[in-house]
Design a protein around this motif. Structure first.
Motif, PDB file in Angstrom:
ATOM      1  N   GLU A 175     -37.095  -4.190 -72.416  1.00 35.20           N
ATOM      2  CA  GLU A 175     -35.657  -4.224 -72.682  1.00 35.20           C
ATOM      3  C   GLU A 175     -34.914  -5.191 -71.761  1.00 35.20           C
ATOM      4  OE1 GLU A 175     -35.305   0.438 -74.187  1.00 35.20           O
ATOM      5  OE2 GLU A 175     -34.528  -0.130 -72.215  1.00 35.20           O
ATOM      6  N   TYR A 176     -33.686  -5.516 -72.201  1.00 31.85           N
ATOM      7  CA  TYR A 176     -32.689  -6.217 -71.381  1.00 31.85           C
ATOM      8  C   TYR A 176     -33.150  -7.599 -70.911  1.00 31.85           C
ATOM      9  CZ  TYR A 176     -31.336  -1.315 -71.260  1.00 31.85           C
ATOM     10  OH  TYR A 176     -31.049  -0.026 -71.603  1.00 31.85           O
ATOM     11  N   GLY A 177     -34.014  -8.248 -71.680  1.00 33.98           N
ATOM     12  CA  GLY A 177     -34.420  -9.614 -71.345  1.00 33.98           C
ATOM     13  C   GLY A 177     -35.570  -9.705 -70.371  1.00 33.98           C
ATOM     14  N   ILE A 178     -36.196  -8.572 -70.009  1.00 31.87           N
ATOM     15  CA  ILE A 178     -37.292  -8.645 -69.038  1.00 31.87           C
ATOM     16  C   ILE A 178     -38.493  -9.397 -69.606  1.00 31.87           C
ATOM     17  CG2 ILE A 178     -38.376  -6.429 -69.634  1.00 31.87           C
ATOM     18  CD1 ILE A 178     -38.823  -6.013 -66.611  1.00 31.87           C
ATOM     19  N   SER A 179     -38.654  -9.407 -70.929  1.00 33.06           N
ATOM     20  CA  SER A 179     -39.767 -10.160 -71.526  1.00 33.06           C
ATOM     21  C   SER A 179     -39.545 -11.663 -71.408  1.00 33.06           C
ATOM     22  CB  SER A 179     -39.949  -9.767 -72.994  1.00 33.06           C
ATOM     23  OG  SER A 179     -38.765 -10.024 -73.742  1.00 33.06           O
ATOM     24  N   TRP A 180     -38.334 -12.095 -71.150  1.00 31.88           N
ATOM     25  CA  TRP A 180     -38.026 -13.505 -70.894  1.00 31.88           C
ATOM     26  C   TRP A 180     -38.117 -13.795 -69.399  1.00 31.88           C
ATOM     27  CZ3 TRP A 180     -34.647 -16.595 -68.217  1.00 31.88           C
ATOM     28  CH2 TRP A 180     -34.422 -17.898 -68.682  1.00 31.88           C
ATOM     29  N   LEU A 181     -37.612 -12.878 -68.584  1.00 37.82           N
ATOM     30  CA  LEU A 181     -37.549 -13.105 -67.144  1.00 37.82           C
ATOM     31  C   LEU A 181     -38.921 -13.060 -66.477  1.00 37.82           C
ATOM     32  CD1 LEU A 181     -34.454 -10.850 -66.367  1.00 37.82           C
ATOM     33  CD2 LEU A 181     -34.543 -13.318 -66.017  1.00 37.82           C
ATOM     34  N   LEU A 182     -39.694 -12.000 -66.787  1.00 38.46           N
ATOM     35  CA  LEU A 182     -40.954 -11.799 -66.060  1.00 38.46           C
ATOM     36  C   LEU A 182     -41.944 -12.947 -66.223  1.00 38.46           C
ATOM     37  CD1 LEU A 182     -42.217  -8.096 -66.119  1.00 38.46           C
ATOM     38  CD2 LEU A 182     -41.652  -9.519 -64.153  1.00 38.46           C
ATOM     39  N   PRO A 183     -42.222 -13.442 -67.447  1.00 44.05           N
ATOM     40  CA  PRO A 183     -43.183 -14.537 -67.562  1.00 44.05           C
ATOM     41  C   PRO A 183     -42.767 -15.777 -66.789  1.00 44.05           C
ATOM     42  CG  PRO A 183     -42.791 -13.544 -69.697  1.00 44.05           C
ATOM     43  CD  PRO A 183     -41.758 -12.972 -68.758  1.00 44.05           C
ATOM     44  N   ARG A 184     -41.478 -16.022 -66.688  1.00 42.14           N
ATOM     45  CA  ARG A 184     -41.011 -17.190 -65.945  1.00 42.14           C
ATOM     46  C   ARG A 184     -41.144 -17.006 -64.447  1.00 42.14           C
ATOM     47  NH1 ARG A 184     -38.819 -17.404 -70.839  1.00 42.14           N
ATOM     48  NH2 ARG A 184     -38.101 -19.422 -71.661  1.00 42.14           N
ATOM     49  N   LEU A 185     -41.169 -15.770 -63.996  1.00 41.30           N
ATOM     50  CA  LEU A 185     -41.335 -15.498 -62.568  1.00 41.30           C
ATOM     51  C   LEU A 185     -42.799 -15.443 -62.151  1.00 41.30           C
ATOM     52  CD1 LEU A 185     -38.663 -12.707 -61.897  1.00 41.30           C
ATOM     53  CD2 LEU A 185     -38.711 -14.998 -60.888  1.00 41.30           C
ATOM     54  N   ILE A 186     -43.621 -14.751 -62.950  1.00 41.43           N
ATOM     55  CA  ILE A 186     -44.982 -14.459 -62.500  1.00 41.43           C
ATOM     56  C   ILE A 186     -46.059 -14.888 -63.491  1.00 41.43           C
ATOM     57  CG2 ILE A 186     -44.145 -12.528 -61.113  1.00 41.43           C
ATOM     58  CD1 ILE A 186     -45.177 -10.604 -63.189  1.00 41.43           C
ATOM     59  N   GLY A 187     -45.684 -15.507 -64.610  1.00 42.87           N
ATOM     60  CA  GLY A 187     -46.662 -15.947 -65.596  1.00 42.87           C
ATOM     61  C   GLY A 187     -46.876 -14.914 -66.696  1.00 42.87           C
ATOM     62  N   PRO A 188     -47.305 -15.368 -67.878  1.00 35.73           N
ATOM     63  CA  PRO A 188     -47.424 -14.460 -69.025  1.00 35.73           C
ATOM     64  C   PRO A 188     -48.417 -13.321 -68.827  1.00 35.73           C
ATOM     65  CG  PRO A 188     -47.390 -16.747 -69.766  1.00 35.73           C
ATOM     66  CD  PRO A 188     -47.516 -16.775 -68.272  1.00 35.73           C
ATOM     67  N   SER A 189     -49.613 -13.603 -68.298  1.00 36.86           N
ATOM     68  CA  SER A 189     -50.615 -12.541 -68.217  1.00 36.86           C
ATOM     69  C   SER A 189     -50.226 -11.484 -67.185  1.00 36.86           C
ATOM     70  CB  SER A 189     -51.999 -13.119 -67.902  1.00 36.86           C
ATOM     71  OG  SER A 189     -52.009 -13.768 -66.640  1.00 36.86           O
ATOM     72  N   ARG A 190     -49.674 -11.912 -66.063  1.00 37.94           N
ATOM     73  CA  ARG A 190     -49.231 -10.937 -65.067  1.00 37.94           C
ATOM     74  C   ARG A 190     -48.044 -10.137 -65.601  1.00 37.94           C
ATOM     75  NH1 ARG A 190     -49.553 -14.280 -59.307  1.00 37.94           N
ATOM     76  NH2 ARG A 190     -51.781 -13.877 -58.919  1.00 37.94           N
ATOM     77  N   ALA A 191     -47.157 -10.807 -66.341  1.00 36.11           N
ATOM     78  CA  ALA A 191     -46.038 -10.093 -66.944  1.00 36.11           C
ATOM     79  C   ALA A 191     -46.543  -9.041 -67.930  1.00 36.11           C
ATOM     80  CB  ALA A 191     -45.104 -11.075 -67.649  1.00 36.11           C
ATOM     81  N   ILE A 193     -26.207 -25.466 -58.242  1.00 37.85           N
ATOM     82  CA  ILE A 193     -27.669 -25.328 -58.207  1.00 37.85           C
ATOM     83  C   ILE A 193     -28.113 -24.126 -59.024  1.00 37.85           C
ATOM     84  CG2 ILE A 193     -29.607 -24.738 -56.686  1.00 37.85           C
ATOM     85  CD1 ILE A 193     -28.217 -26.542 -54.556  1.00 37.85           C
ATOM     86  N   LYS A 194     -27.390 -23.005 -58.935  1.00 38.60           N
ATOM     87  CA  LYS A 194     -27.733 -21.840 -59.753  1.00 38.60           C
ATOM     88  C   LYS A 194     -27.670 -22.192 -61.234  1.00 38.60           C
ATOM     89  CE  LYS A 194     -26.376 -17.707 -58.984  1.00 38.60           C
ATOM     90  NZ  LYS A 194     -25.745 -16.406 -58.622  1.00 38.60           N
ATOM     91  N   GLU A 195     -26.630 -22.893 -61.645  1.00 36.56           N
ATOM     92  CA  GLU A 195     -26.504 -23.291 -63.041  1.00 36.56           C
ATOM     93  C   GLU A 195     -27.651 -24.210 -63.448  1.00 36.56           C
ATOM     94  OE1 GLU A 195     -22.711 -25.071 -63.551  1.00 36.56           O
ATOM     95  OE2 GLU A 195     -21.591 -23.190 -63.400  1.00 36.56           O
ATOM     96  N   GLN A 196     -27.992 -25.156 -62.574  1.00 32.75           N
ATOM     97  CA  GLN A 196     -29.080 -26.072 -62.888  1.00 32.75           C
ATOM     98  C   GLN A 196     -30.389 -25.316 -63.141  1.00 32.75           C
ATOM     99  OE1 GLN A 196     -28.190 -28.822 -59.330  1.00 32.75           O
ATOM    100  NE2 GLN A 196     -29.341 -30.138 -60.723  1.00 32.75           N
ATOM    101  N   VAL A 197     -30.722 -24.415 -62.228  1.00 31.66           N
ATOM    102  CA  VAL A 197     -32.003 -23.710 -62.340  1.00 31.66           C
ATOM    103  C   VAL A 197     -32.065 -22.911 -63.635  1.00 31.66           C
ATOM    104  CG1 VAL A 197     -33.403 -21.867 -61.343  1.00 31.66           C
ATOM    105  CG2 VAL A 197     -32.485 -23.667 -59.878  1.00 31.66           C
ATOM    106  N   HIS A 198     -31.018 -22.171 -63.953  1.00 34.76           N
ATOM    107  CA  HIS A 198     -31.040 -21.343 -65.160  1.00 34.76           C
ATOM    108  C   HIS A 198     -31.047 -22.197 -66.427  1.00 34.76           C
ATOM    109  CE1 HIS A 198     -30.820 -17.470 -63.258  1.00 34.76           C
ATOM    110  NE2 HIS A 198     -29.771 -17.824 -62.546  1.00 34.76           N
ATOM    111  N   GLN A 199     -30.243 -23.252 -66.456  1.00 32.24           N
ATOM    112  CA  GLN A 199     -30.159 -24.074 -67.658  1.00 32.24           C
ATOM    113  C   GLN A 199     -31.381 -24.968 -67.832  1.00 32.24           C
ATOM    114  OE1 GLN A 199     -26.343 -26.053 -67.480  1.00 32.24           O
ATOM    115  NE2 GLN A 199     -25.219 -24.113 -67.459  1.00 32.24           N
ATOM    116  N   ASP A 200     -31.979 -25.402 -66.707  1.00 28.44           N
ATOM    117  CA  ASP A 200     -33.144 -26.281 -66.802  1.00 28.44           C
ATOM    118  C   ASP A 200     -34.393 -25.552 -67.299  1.00 28.44           C
ATOM    119  OD1 ASP A 200     -31.638 -28.399 -65.999  1.00 28.44           O
ATOM    120  OD2 ASP A 200     -32.475 -28.558 -63.983  1.00 28.44           O
ATOM    121  N   LEU A 201     -34.380 -24.222 -67.285  1.00 28.29           N
ATOM    122  CA  LEU A 201     -35.511 -23.481 -67.844  1.00 28.29           C
ATOM    123  C   LEU A 201     -35.730 -23.805 -69.311  1.00 28.29           C
ATOM    124  CD1 LEU A 201     -34.925 -19.970 -66.209  1.00 28.29           C
ATOM    125  CD2 LEU A 201     -36.847 -21.508 -65.765  1.00 28.29           C
TER     126      LEU A 201
END
Length: 258
Positions: free
Chosen positions: A138-154, A205-213
């Protein structure tokens, strides 16, 4: 009871989720109080960074189980009509740092992931929990987690719902620092940002990081080239160079009100 405590530690605002008898379980009233304080901090020139933590033994145990029980037994799953979207913390322009002092489960973990930087106590317990409650990511965690730790770890954390403690969370990339006492470490880090970093630069910088994803590398470079020229037109750039050459702390102006 005040659902979210606010304490100013110099230029750092510490927000403490305050339902310790429920491990700071999330409900609409807690959300409204937390988001309102974030909103106020945005336009407060005295606040340069924000730290969020939990009262007592937990950071946030996720959605209040009484609310989940009511929704699952009555079938009342009507969409919420909140004053702000649940992803509101992602829009905060100032550095938002989580001090995960204990359990962060389900929605509580998501709220920690909405922060820019995460500190965890060694004994903190992080768990997605959704699959163990018959729910989905829920709540976008399926988008957030893979970008933080990779798909298999997520997928490991989402499918198993297993508990991850502080040091493993750092090794996975789920948190950035492990410290004890965790709140003091997070406040010290936030104070360093407040003292030495341009609020305007951190906002951009915060905007750059989020938008550059969601941008290509070429597009990210093109945007950075434009933003770099803009930064030279702001007084922060001159102050940053001058203070460095003079060997003194910079005196950067606060963010303009929204």
């Amino acid at each position: 009871m005040t659902l979210v405590l606010a304490e100013h530690r110099g230029p750092v605002l510490v927000l403490t989720l305050n339902r310790p008898d429920r491990l700071n379980a999330w409900n609409d009233d807690l959300e409204n109080a937390y988001f309102a304080l974030l909103d106020e901090a945005e336009d407060d020139p005295g606040v340069r960074a924000i730290v969020v933590t939990g009262a007592g033994r937990g950071f946030c145990a996720g959605a209040d189980m009484s609310d989940l029980e009511e929704a699952s037994t009555t079938g009342d799953l009507r969409p919420r009509t909140p004053s702000r979207p649940r992803t509101f913390p992602l829009t905060v322009r100032k550095p938002l740092i989580a001090a995960i002092n204990g359990a962060a489960a389900g929605l509580g973990l998501v709220e920690a992931l909405y922060c820019d930087i995460r500190f965890a106590a060694p004994a903190a317990k992080l768990i997605t929990a959704f699959a163990r409650r018959g729910l989905i990511a829920e709540y976008g965690i399926s988008w957030l987690l893979p970008r933080l730790i990779g798909p298999s770890r997520a997928l490991d954390l989402l499918l198993s719902g297993r508990v991850v403690e502080g040091h493993e969370a750092r090794d996975l990339g789920l948190v950035d620092f492990v410290a004890e006492p965790v709140l003091d470490a997070a406040v010290e880090y936030a104070t360093e940002l407040a003292a030495h970093c341009s609020p305007a630069s951190m906002r951009v910088i915060k905007e750059q990081v989020h938008q550059d994803l969601d941008r290509t590398f070429e597009a990210a470079v093109a945007v950075a080239d434009r933003l770099m020229l803009d930064s030279f037109r702001r007084p922060d750039a001159a102050e940053g160079v001058k203070s460095h050459l003079e060997g003194r702390p910079p005196a950067f102006p606060p963010l303009d009100p929204r």
